[in-house]
Design an enzyme around this catalytic site. Structure first.
Site, short mmCIF file in Angstrom:
data_model
loop_
_atom_site.label_atom_id
_atom_site.label_comp_id
_atom_site.label_asym_id
_atom_site.label_seq_id
_atom_site.Cartn_x
_atom_site.Cartn_y
_atom_site.Cartn_z
CB ILE A 17 -1.00 -0.02 1.17
CG1 ILE A 17 -2.13 0.99 0.92
CG2 ILE A 17 -0.32 0.25 2.52
CD1 ILE A 17 -3.39 0.74 1.67
CG ASN A 30 -2.10 1.80 17.68
OD1 ASN A 30 -2.21 2.92 18.17
ND2 ASN A 30 -0.94 1.30 17.32
N GLY A 38 3.09 -4.04 10.96
CA GLY A 38 2.24 -4.24 9.78
C GLY A 38 2.14 -3.03 8.86
CG ASP A 40 0.24 2.08 12.44
OD1 ASP A 40 -0.15 1.99 13.59
OD2 ASP A 40 0.42 3.16 11.85
CB SER A 123 -9.49 -5.80 11.58
OG SER A 123 -9.66 -4.69 12.44
CB THR A 124 -7.37 -9.44 7.87
OG1 THR A 124 -6.50 -8.67 7.02
CG2 THR A 124 -8.82 -9.14 7.55
N GLY A 125 -4.81 -8.68 10.20
CA GLY A 125 -3.43 -9.05 10.58
C GLY A 125 -3.36 -9.21 12.09
CB ALA A 126 -1.68 -7.18 14.67
N1 APR Z 1 0.65 -3.14 2.24
C1 APR Z 1 -0.57 -3.72 2.23
N2 APR Z 1 -1.01 -4.58 3.17
C2 APR Z 1 -0.16 -4.86 4.18
C3 APR Z 1 1.14 -4.29 4.28
C4 APR Z 1 1.53 -3.40 3.25
N3 APR Z 1 2.73 -2.81 3.25
N4 APR Z 1 1.73 -4.78 5.43
C5 APR Z 1 0.84 -5.63 5.99
N5 APR Z 1 -0.29 -5.69 5.25
C6 APR Z 1 -1.50 -6.47 5.48
C7 APR Z 1 -1.41 -7.64 6.41
O1 APR Z 1 -0.90 -8.78 5.73
C8 APR Z 1 -2.88 -7.81 6.79
O2 APR Z 1 -3.55 -8.53 5.78
O3 APR Z 1 -2.46 -5.59 6.09
C9 APR Z 1 -3.43 -6.38 6.76
C10 APR Z 1 -3.67 -5.76 8.13
O4 APR Z 1 -2.66 -6.20 9.02
P1 APR Z 1 -2.05 -5.26 10.18
O5 APR Z 1 -1.15 -4.28 9.57
O6 APR Z 1 -1.54 -6.17 11.23
O7 APR Z 1 -3.33 -4.44 10.72
P2 APR Z 1 -4.48 -4.86 11.72
O8 APR Z 1 -4.76 -6.33 11.69
O9 APR Z 1 -5.58 -3.88 11.46
O10 APR Z 1 -3.83 -4.57 13.16
C11 APR Z 1 -3.60 -3.23 13.52
O11 APR Z 1 -1.34 -3.67 14.14
O12 APR Z 1 0.44 -2.61 13.19
C12 APR Z 1 -0.37 -2.62 14.28
O13 APR Z 1 -0.44 -0.33 15.01
C13 APR Z 1 -1.19 -1.34 14.38
O14 APR Z 1 -2.01 -1.89 16.55
C14 APR Z 1 -2.36 -1.83 15.18
C15 APR Z 1 -2.60 -3.23 14.65
#
Ligand code: APR
Length: 181
Positions: A17, A30, A38, A40, A123-126
């Site tokens: 992204i 967050n 991730g 962020d 929201s689908t990551g952490a």
């Molecule tokens: N570009 C696109 N998508 C990405 C990238 C990137 N550079 N990096 C990670 N992702 C994807 C992950 O694979 C996942 O599918 O973004 C999605 C969301 O993952 P996270 O970044 O972990 O976000 P989320 O699940 O919303 O958790 C948010 O994680 O990073 C911390 O500060 C943030 O506390 C907050 C939490």
């Protein structure tokens, strides 16, 4: 994969992204807006330290809400920071909060005259939201918004890996079975 919704386009791509040239990119932040891992972490690294400085002036963002900053060193002029639900803590509210995160991000884009927005899979990551539930909800929420707001010309979901891309493609194909362009 692309679908036309009225005069708008909803597009799915696999990629990073931080490399998108849409007017705005959405950050999966967050509530503190102080950065993280991730998406962020990637967005803050690419935008540079001025992004964190501006985020500090905003202070915080509620789950399901969205705020806007400049994009600084990013190609995108703006970053819209939204906070998705932490899945295992949100119970029955998870769906409403995830929907709200997408909806509020698009409302903020509209209010700022932004016509092209890139979303990660919020929201689908952490935050542990299952892709199989998050993808159809994200697609439906964005498609409904585009049906009402042709001013937003392009929404691009930027999926970081093939698993996420596939989940979103399946959701989009189910919603628009024959419209694939
Ligand atoms: N570009 C696109 N998508 C990405 C990238 C990137 N550079 N990096 C990670 N992702 C994807 C992950 O694979 C996942 O599918 O973004 C999605 C969301 O993952 P996270 O970044 O972990 O976000 P989320 O699940 O919303 O958790 C948010 O994680 O990073 C911390 O500060 C943030 O506390 C907050 C939490």
């Amino acid at each position: 994969m692309k679908v036309k919704i009225g005069s708008s386009t909803l597009e799915l791509v696999q990629g990073d992204i931080t490399q998108q040239d849409t007017e705005a990119i959405v950050n999966a932040a967050n509530r503190t807006l102080l950065g993280g891992g991730g998406v962020d972490g990637a967005i803050h690294r690419a935008a540079g330290p001025d992004l964190l400085a501006e985020c500090r002036t905003i202070g915080s963002c509620d789950t399901g809400d969205a705020v806007i900053t400049k994009g600084y060193r990013l190609k995108a002029r703006y970053v819209i920071h939204t906070v998705g639900p932490i899945y295992h803590r949100s119970g029955l509210r998870a769906e409403r909060l995830l929907k709200s995160a997408y909806q509020r991000s698009l409302e903020v884009a509209l209010a700022n005259g932004i016509r092209s927005v890139a979303f990660p899979s919020i929201s689908t990551g952490a935050y542990g939201y299952p892709l199989s539930k998050a993808a159809p909800l994200a697609i439906r929420t964005v498609a409904n918004f585009l049906e009402e707001h042709p001013e937003i010309e392009l929404v691009r979901f930027v999926l970081f890996g093939p698993k996420a891309l596939r989940a979103f493609e399946e959701a989009l194909e189910r919603l628009y079975p024959s419209e694939k362009v």
